[in-house]
Design a protein around this motif. Structure first.
Motif, PDB file in Angstrom:
ATOM      1  N   LYS A  77      14.714   5.059   2.488  1.00  0.00           N
ATOM      2  CA  LYS A  77      14.364   4.652   3.836  1.00  0.00           C
ATOM      3  C   LYS A  77      15.623   4.575   4.711  1.00  0.00           C
ATOM      4  CE  LYS A  77      12.142   1.007   6.479  1.00  0.00           C
ATOM      5  NZ  LYS A  77      11.494  -0.275   6.462  1.00  0.00           N
TER       6      LYS A  77
ATOM      7  N   LYS B 233       4.345  -2.654  -6.596  1.00  0.00           N
ATOM      8  CA  LYS B 233       3.457  -2.807  -5.450  1.00  0.00           C
ATOM      9  C   LYS B 233       3.164  -4.268  -5.117  1.00  0.00           C
ATOM     10  CE  LYS B 233      -0.072  -0.436  -6.900  1.00  0.00           C
ATOM     11  NZ  LYS B 233      -1.272   0.388  -7.074  1.00  0.00           N
TER      12      LYS B 233
ATOM     13  N   VAL C  66       0.875  -1.177   0.000  1.00  0.00           N
ATOM     14  CA  VAL C  66       0.000   0.000   0.000  1.00  0.00           C
ATOM     15  C   VAL C  66       0.910   1.223   0.000  1.00  0.00           C
ATOM     16  CG1 VAL C  66      -1.795   1.264   1.240  1.00  0.00           C
ATOM     17  CG2 VAL C  66      -1.780  -1.248   1.253  1.00  0.00           C
ATOM     18  N   ILE C  67       0.715   2.079  -1.003  1.00  0.00           N
ATOM     19  CA  ILE C  67       1.564   3.265  -1.090  1.00  0.00           C
ATOM     20  C   ILE C  67       0.698   4.519  -1.078  1.00  0.00           C
ATOM     21  CG2 ILE C  67       3.419   2.047  -2.282  1.00  0.00           C
ATOM     22  CD1 ILE C  67       2.532   3.340  -4.877  1.00  0.00           C
ATOM     23  N   SER C  68       1.257   5.566  -0.506  1.00  0.00           N
ATOM     24  CA  SER C  68       0.559   6.848  -0.454  1.00  0.00           C
ATOM     25  C   SER C  68       0.583   7.497  -1.837  1.00  0.00           C
ATOM     26  CB  SER C  68       1.244   7.770   0.554  1.00  0.00           C
ATOM     27  OG  SER C  68       2.534   8.128   0.075  1.00  0.00           O
ATOM     28  N   ASP C  69      -0.239   8.519  -2.000  1.00  0.00           N
ATOM     29  CA  ASP C  69      -0.252   9.253  -3.266  1.00  0.00           C
ATOM     30  C   ASP C  69       1.109   9.886  -3.549  1.00  0.00           C
ATOM     31  OD1 ASP C  69      -2.865   8.581  -3.822  1.00  0.00           O
ATOM     32  OD2 ASP C  69      -3.705  10.441  -3.015  1.00  0.00           O
ATOM     33  N   ASP C  70       1.759  10.409  -2.489  1.00  0.00           N
ATOM     34  CA  ASP C  70       3.087  11.013  -2.664  1.00  0.00           C
ATOM     35  C   ASP C  70       4.096   9.968  -3.127  1.00  0.00           C
ATOM     36  OD1 ASP C  70       2.164  13.501  -1.926  1.00  0.00           O
ATOM     37  OD2 ASP C  70       2.869  13.342   0.143  1.00  0.00           O
ATOM     38  N   MET C  71       4.040   8.786  -2.492  1.00  0.00           N
ATOM     39  CA  MET C  71       4.951   7.711  -2.864  1.00  0.00           C
ATOM     40  C   MET C  71       4.682   7.246  -4.305  1.00  0.00           C
ATOM     41  SD  MET C  71       5.584   4.294  -0.664  1.00  0.00           S
ATOM     42  CE  MET C  71       6.824   3.097  -1.091  1.00  0.00           C
ATOM     43  N   LYS C  72       3.411   7.191  -4.685  1.00  0.00           N
ATOM     44  CA  LYS C  72       3.049   6.810  -6.055  1.00  0.00           C
ATOM     45  C   LYS C  72       3.600   7.831  -7.050  1.00  0.00           C
ATOM     46  CE  LYS C  72      -0.882   5.952  -9.073  1.00  0.00           C
ATOM     47  NZ  LYS C  72      -2.344   5.932  -9.189  1.00  0.00           N
ATOM     48  N   ASP C  73       3.468   9.121  -6.721  1.00  0.00           N
ATOM     49  CA  ASP C  73       3.990  10.177  -7.601  1.00  0.00           C
ATOM     50  C   ASP C  73       5.504  10.056  -7.777  1.00  0.00           C
ATOM     51  OD1 ASP C  73       1.430  11.189  -7.891  1.00  0.00           O
ATOM     52  OD2 ASP C  73       1.711  12.806  -6.433  1.00  0.00           O
TER      53      ASP C  73
END
Length: 124
Positions: free
Chosen positions: A120, A46, A5-12
């Protein structure tokens, strides 16, 4: 394996890195296969799965047949190979004649995983 599960920021950020790599290996963003590659690579990042499942996922998203997805991706890779085979092959850590769809998808997805792992580690 569970879906990441990735955030919108991470997806961008992931999509930006995917775009940079696809441009680096000379995949033309004017081809349908480019968009399909983006989607397949992001999904592989993902949730690592078989190439057929990736085609089905992208086909469902774009409401076309999975065979059309495979063909468009293959065409985009072939055009990049014709334009600059040395640049495309240099992206791989092993000797490859003309990379397959699954090789390109897996290699770019792995590069994105490595990027996030390095981010990370740098933040710790």
């Amino acid at each position: 394996m569970n879906r990441l599960v990735i955030s919108d920021d991470m997806k961008d950020v992931a999509l930006k890195n995917i775009d940079e790599i696809l441009h680096l290996i000379r995949i033309s963003d004017r081809l349908k296969g480019y968009t399909y590659l983006q989607d397949a690579i992001l999904e592989q990042f993902k949730y690592p799965c078989s190439i057929m499942k990736l085609y089905d996922f992208v086909a469902k998203k774009h409401q076309i047949r999975s065979e059309s997805i495979e063909r468009a991706i293959r065409y985009a890779i072939e055009k990049a190979y014709e334009e600059d085979e040395i640049r495309l092959n240099s992206f791989f850590e092993y000797e490859v004649y003309k990379p397959s769809n699954s090789e390109v998808i897996a290699m770019v997805a792995e590069e994105i995983r490595i990027y996030f792992l390095q981010q990370k580690i740098a933040m710790e």
